[in-house]
Motif scaffolding. Structure first.
Motif, PDB file in Angstrom:
ATOM      1  N   ASP A  26       0.836  -1.218   0.000  1.00 56.78           N
ATOM      2  CA  ASP A  26       0.000   0.000   0.000  1.00 56.78           C
ATOM      3  C   ASP A  26       0.860   1.253   0.000  1.00 56.78           C
ATOM      4  OD1 ASP A  26       0.767  -0.566   2.682  1.00 56.78           O
ATOM      5  OD2 ASP A  26      -0.781   0.808   3.400  1.00 56.78           O
ATOM      6  N   THR A  27       2.045   1.194   0.588  1.00 50.43           N
ATOM      7  CA  THR A  27       2.955   2.345   0.558  1.00 50.43           C
ATOM      8  C   THR A  27       3.474   2.567  -0.857  1.00 50.43           C
ATOM      9  OG1 THR A  27       3.608   1.854   2.828  1.00 50.43           O
ATOM     10  CG2 THR A  27       5.041   3.323   1.589  1.00 50.43           C
ATOM     11  N   VAL A  28       3.809   1.475  -1.527  1.00 55.89           N
ATOM     12  CA  VAL A  28       4.269   1.589  -2.920  1.00 55.89           C
ATOM     13  C   VAL A  28       3.153   2.190  -3.782  1.00 55.89           C
ATOM     14  CG1 VAL A  28       5.077   0.313  -4.946  1.00 55.89           C
ATOM     15  CG2 VAL A  28       5.897  -0.320  -2.671  1.00 55.89           C
ATOM     16  N   ARG A  29       1.923   1.748  -3.522  1.00 58.31           N
ATOM     17  CA  ARG A  29       0.782   2.286  -4.296  1.00 58.31           C
ATOM     18  C   ARG A  29       0.626   3.784  -4.068  1.00 58.31           C
ATOM     19  NH1 ARG A  29      -1.726  -2.704  -3.553  1.00 58.31           N
ATOM     20  NH2 ARG A  29      -2.612  -2.098  -1.547  1.00 58.31           N
ATOM     21  N   ARG A  30       0.814   4.222  -2.816  1.00 57.18           N
ATOM     22  CA  ARG A  30       0.699   5.670  -2.527  1.00 57.18           C
ATOM     23  C   ARG A  30       1.806   6.457  -3.220  1.00 57.18           C
ATOM     24  NH1 ARG A  30       0.681   6.701   3.607  1.00 57.18           N
ATOM     25  NH2 ARG A  30       0.726   8.860   2.896  1.00 57.18           N
ATOM     26  N   LEU A  31       3.012   5.920  -3.182  1.00 62.61           N
ATOM     27  CA  LEU A  31       4.121   6.602  -3.866  1.00 62.61           C
ATOM     28  C   LEU A  31       3.862   6.682  -5.364  1.00 62.61           C
ATOM     29  CD1 LEU A  31       7.245   5.086  -2.070  1.00 62.61           C
ATOM     30  CD2 LEU A  31       6.539   7.494  -2.038  1.00 62.61           C
ATOM     31  N   LYS A  32       3.320   5.594  -5.881  1.00 62.23           N
ATOM     32  CA  LYS A  32       3.050   5.521  -7.311  1.00 62.23           C
ATOM     33  C   LYS A  32       1.964   6.535  -7.715  1.00 62.23           C
ATOM     34  CE  LYS A  32       2.346   1.775 -10.515  1.00 62.23           C
ATOM     35  NZ  LYS A  32       2.819   0.485 -10.891  1.00 62.23           N
ATOM     36  N   ALA A  33       0.927   6.628  -6.880  1.00 61.97           N
ATOM     37  CA  ALA A  33      -0.144   7.592  -7.157  1.00 61.97           C
ATOM     38  C   ALA A  33       0.400   9.019  -7.074  1.00 61.97           C
ATOM     39  CB  ALA A  33      -1.294   7.389  -6.168  1.00 61.97           C
ATOM     40  N   GLY A  34       1.263   9.256  -6.086  1.00 64.11           N
ATOM     41  CA  GLY A  34       1.854  10.589  -5.945  1.00 64.11           C
ATOM     42  C   GLY A  34       2.719  10.942  -7.146  1.00 64.11           C
ATOM     43  N   ALA A  35       3.503   9.974  -7.597  1.00 62.68           N
ATOM     44  CA  ALA A  35       4.363  10.191  -8.777  1.00 62.68           C
ATOM     45  C   ALA A  35       3.504  10.474 -10.000  1.00 62.68           C
ATOM     46  CB  ALA A  35       5.242   8.964  -9.000  1.00 62.68           C
ATOM     47  N   ALA A  36       2.410   9.735 -10.136  1.00 62.46           N
ATOM     48  CA  ALA A  36       1.537   9.922 -11.298  1.00 62.46           C
ATOM     49  C   ALA A  36       0.939  11.330 -11.302  1.00 62.46           C
ATOM     50  CB  ALA A  36       0.427   8.869 -11.290  1.00 62.46           C
ATOM     51  N   ARG A  37       0.591  11.839 -10.107  1.00 56.89           N
ATOM     52  CA  ARG A  37       0.032  13.197 -10.049  1.00 56.89           C
ATOM     53  C   ARG A  37       1.077  14.252 -10.397  1.00 56.89           C
ATOM     54  NH1 ARG A  37      -2.634  11.216  -5.712  1.00 56.89           N
ATOM     55  NH2 ARG A  37      -1.309  12.249  -4.199  1.00 56.89           N
ATOM     56  N   LEU A  38       2.309  14.054  -9.928  1.00 64.81           N
ATOM     57  CA  LEU A  38       3.376  15.010 -10.270  1.00 64.81           C
ATOM     58  C   LEU A  38       3.598  15.036 -11.783  1.00 64.81           C
ATOM     59  CD1 LEU A  38       6.019  14.303  -7.474  1.00 64.81           C
ATOM     60  CD2 LEU A  38       4.591  16.336  -7.708  1.00 64.81           C
ATOM     61  N   ILE A  39       3.620  13.850 -12.383  1.00 62.50           N
ATOM     62  CA  ILE A  39       3.833  13.752 -13.829  1.00 62.50           C
ATOM     63  C   ILE A  39       2.670  14.402 -14.577  1.00 62.50           C
ATOM     64  CG2 ILE A  39       3.968  12.115 -15.753  1.00 62.50           C
ATOM     65  CD1 ILE A  39       5.424  10.186 -13.754  1.00 62.50           C
ATOM     66  N   ASP A  40       1.477  14.216 -14.047  1.00 64.94           N
ATOM     67  CA  ASP A  40       0.275  14.770 -14.677  1.00 64.94           C
ATOM     68  C   ASP A  40       0.293  16.295 -14.704  1.00 64.94           C
ATOM     69  OD1 ASP A  40      -1.798  13.446 -15.926  1.00 64.94           O
ATOM     70  OD2 ASP A  40      -3.246  14.246 -14.476  1.00 64.94           O
ATOM     71  N   ARG A  41       0.921  16.892 -13.704  1.00 62.66           N
ATOM     72  CA  ARG A  41       1.024  18.360 -13.701  1.00 62.66           C
ATOM     73  C   ARG A  41       1.758  18.824 -14.956  1.00 62.66           C
ATOM     74  NH1 ARG A  41       3.860  20.688  -8.625  1.00 62.66           N
ATOM     75  NH2 ARG A  41       2.951  22.628  -9.392  1.00 62.66           N
ATOM     76  N   PHE A  42       2.753  18.067 -15.368  1.00 63.98           N
ATOM     77  CA  PHE A  42       3.543  18.423 -16.558  1.00 63.98           C
ATOM     78  C   PHE A  42       2.776  18.099 -17.834  1.00 63.98           C
ATOM     79  CE2 PHE A  42       6.619  17.521 -19.886  1.00 63.98           C
ATOM     80  CZ  PHE A  42       7.546  18.548 -19.757  1.00 63.98           C
ATOM     81  N   ILE A  43       2.235  16.882 -17.887  1.00 68.36           N
ATOM     82  CA  ILE A  43       1.645  16.393 -19.138  1.00 68.36           C
ATOM     83  C   ILE A  43       0.266  17.016 -19.378  1.00 68.36           C
ATOM     84  CG2 ILE A  43       0.678  14.323 -20.253  1.00 68.36           C
ATOM     85  CD1 ILE A  43       3.010  12.741 -19.160  1.00 68.36           C
ATOM     86  N   THR A  44      -0.561  17.067 -18.349  1.00 71.05           N
ATOM     87  CA  THR A  44      -1.953  17.516 -18.526  1.00 71.05           C
ATOM     88  C   THR A  44      -2.110  19.006 -18.227  1.00 71.05           C
ATOM     89  OG1 THR A  44      -2.657  15.320 -17.826  1.00 71.05           O
ATOM     90  CG2 THR A  44      -4.350  17.023 -17.875  1.00 71.05           C
ATOM     91  N   ASP A  45      -1.464  19.463 -17.132  1.00 68.30           N
ATOM     92  CA  ASP A  45      -1.679  20.857 -16.724  1.00 68.30           C
ATOM     93  C   ASP A  45      -0.699  21.821 -17.392  1.00 68.30           C
ATOM     94  OD1 ASP A  45      -3.430  19.550 -15.060  1.00 68.30           O
ATOM     95  OD2 ASP A  45      -2.232  19.805 -13.245  1.00 68.30           O
ATOM     96  N   GLY A  46       0.329  21.282 -18.047  1.00 74.77           N
ATOM     97  CA  GLY A  46       1.293  22.160 -18.706  1.00 74.77           C
ATOM     98  C   GLY A  46       2.249  22.849 -17.750  1.00 74.77           C
ATOM     99  N   HIS A  47       2.345  22.331 -16.524  1.00 77.57           N
ATOM    100  CA  HIS A  47       3.258  22.932 -15.542  1.00 77.57           C
ATOM    101  C   HIS A  47       4.713  22.799 -16.005  1.00 77.57           C
ATOM    102  CE1 HIS A  47       5.048  23.901 -11.646  1.00 77.57           C
ATOM    103  NE2 HIS A  47       5.788  22.822 -11.774  1.00 77.57           N
ATOM    104  N   ARG A  48       5.467  23.903 -15.885  1.00 76.43           N
ATOM    105  CA  ARG A  48       6.898  23.863 -16.194  1.00 76.43           C
ATOM    106  C   ARG A  48       7.649  24.564 -15.070  1.00 76.43           C
ATOM    107  NH1 ARG A  48       4.767  20.990 -19.226  1.00 76.43           N
ATOM    108  NH2 ARG A  48       4.868  20.892 -21.506  1.00 76.43           N
ATOM    109  N   SER A  49       8.781  24.006 -14.654  1.00 70.30           N
ATOM    110  CA  SER A  49       9.627  24.685 -13.673  1.00 70.30           C
ATOM    111  C   SER A  49      11.033  24.131 -13.820  1.00 70.30           C
ATOM    112  CB  SER A  49       9.110  24.455 -12.249  1.00 70.30           C
ATOM    113  OG  SER A  49       9.563  23.201 -11.750  1.00 70.30           O
ATOM    114  N   ASP A  50      11.983  24.774 -13.157  1.00 67.20           N
ATOM    115  CA  ASP A  50      13.379  24.330 -13.243  1.00 67.20           C
ATOM    116  C   ASP A  50      13.554  22.913 -12.693  1.00 67.20           C
ATOM    117  OD1 ASP A  50      14.065  26.698 -14.333  1.00 67.20           O
ATOM    118  OD2 ASP A  50      14.943  27.552 -12.511  1.00 67.20           O
TER     119      ASP A  50
END
Ligand code: NI
Length: 218
Positions: A26-50
């Motif tokens: 369940d911890t791995v699943r939470r990390l995985k979900a968190g990683a997916a949301r971070l990636i989604d900020r870039f891919i879906t929301d167009g977020h860019r930062s250094d």
């Protein structure tokens, strides 16, 4: 000999070892979900930062994301999981001293479009067995989707060893993993990885741990 002692022995000889799962599913699943949301900020929301490292591709498609740097500074509730004592305890067993985390990153290979990572050493300013990277593997990985590869024993080579020659002389050993596995590698290891032409993600949280007595460049 305990399992950990065997792992440490392999790590000292080869410069890397797969330590198997450290966290509950369940911890791995939470990390995985968190990683997916971070990636989604870039891919879906167009977020860019250094901190969102990416490279442009020819044509109209968006850039390819390959790393979220300074992972501990990103806005995601799962960041506290990176400070679980299990990780530092594991790293301490390999480094042979107390450790502090010195870098956090999400390293990723996008499906179908990620290129390989050129062979390199993370650091040569420290001796062997002093600083290690723990890679928490969020996806099953093999050479097909660009898993980590290394040259066993190359962490013991001199600081100025020719990385390309070491790679070419080999042997190059792939380190296939299951979801949740933690791979430990010495920062001096000569390593790299291939591209990801598959439809599967390869996502890894990498945390560097070092003896706090060392002075590291960032
Ligand atoms: Ni590296």
């Amino acid at each position: 000999m305990t399992d950990v002692q065997e792992l440490v022995q392999d790590f000292r000889r080869d410069g890397f070892v797969c330590a198997g799962p450290v966290f509950a599913d369940d911890t791995v699943r939470r990390l995985k979900a968190g990683a997916a949301r971070l990636i989604d900020r870039f891919i879906t929301d167009g977020h860019r930062s250094d901190d969102y490292w990416n490279y442009e591709v020819e044509g109209p498609e968006r850039p390819v994301l390959y790393r979220v740097h300074n992972l501990e500074k990103q806005d995601w509730p799962e960041a506290e999981l990176l400070h679980r004592p299990e990780l530092a305890e594991l790293a301490a067993a390999f480094v042979g001293s107390p450790v502090v985390p010195t870098a956090f990153a999400l390293v990723l290979k996008e499906p179908d479009r990620a290129g390989g990572v050129p062979w390199h050493r993370d650091r040569t300013t420290v001796g062997p067995h002093k600083v290690c990277n723990l890679s928490i593997c969020l996806d099953e990985a093999s050479p097909e989707n660009g898993c980590l590869e290394g040259v066993p024993g190359s962490h013991l080579l001199p600081d100025d060893a020719d990385v390309t020659a070491v790679r070419d002389n080999g042997p190059k050993v792939a380190i296939p993993v299951s979801e949740g596995d933690v791979v430990v590698h010495d920062v001096r290891l000569v390593h790299g990885s291939g591209p990801n032409p598959t439809a599967r993600w390869r996502r890894t949280i990498v945390i560097e741990f070092a003896d706090p007595a060392l002075k590291l460049d960032s």
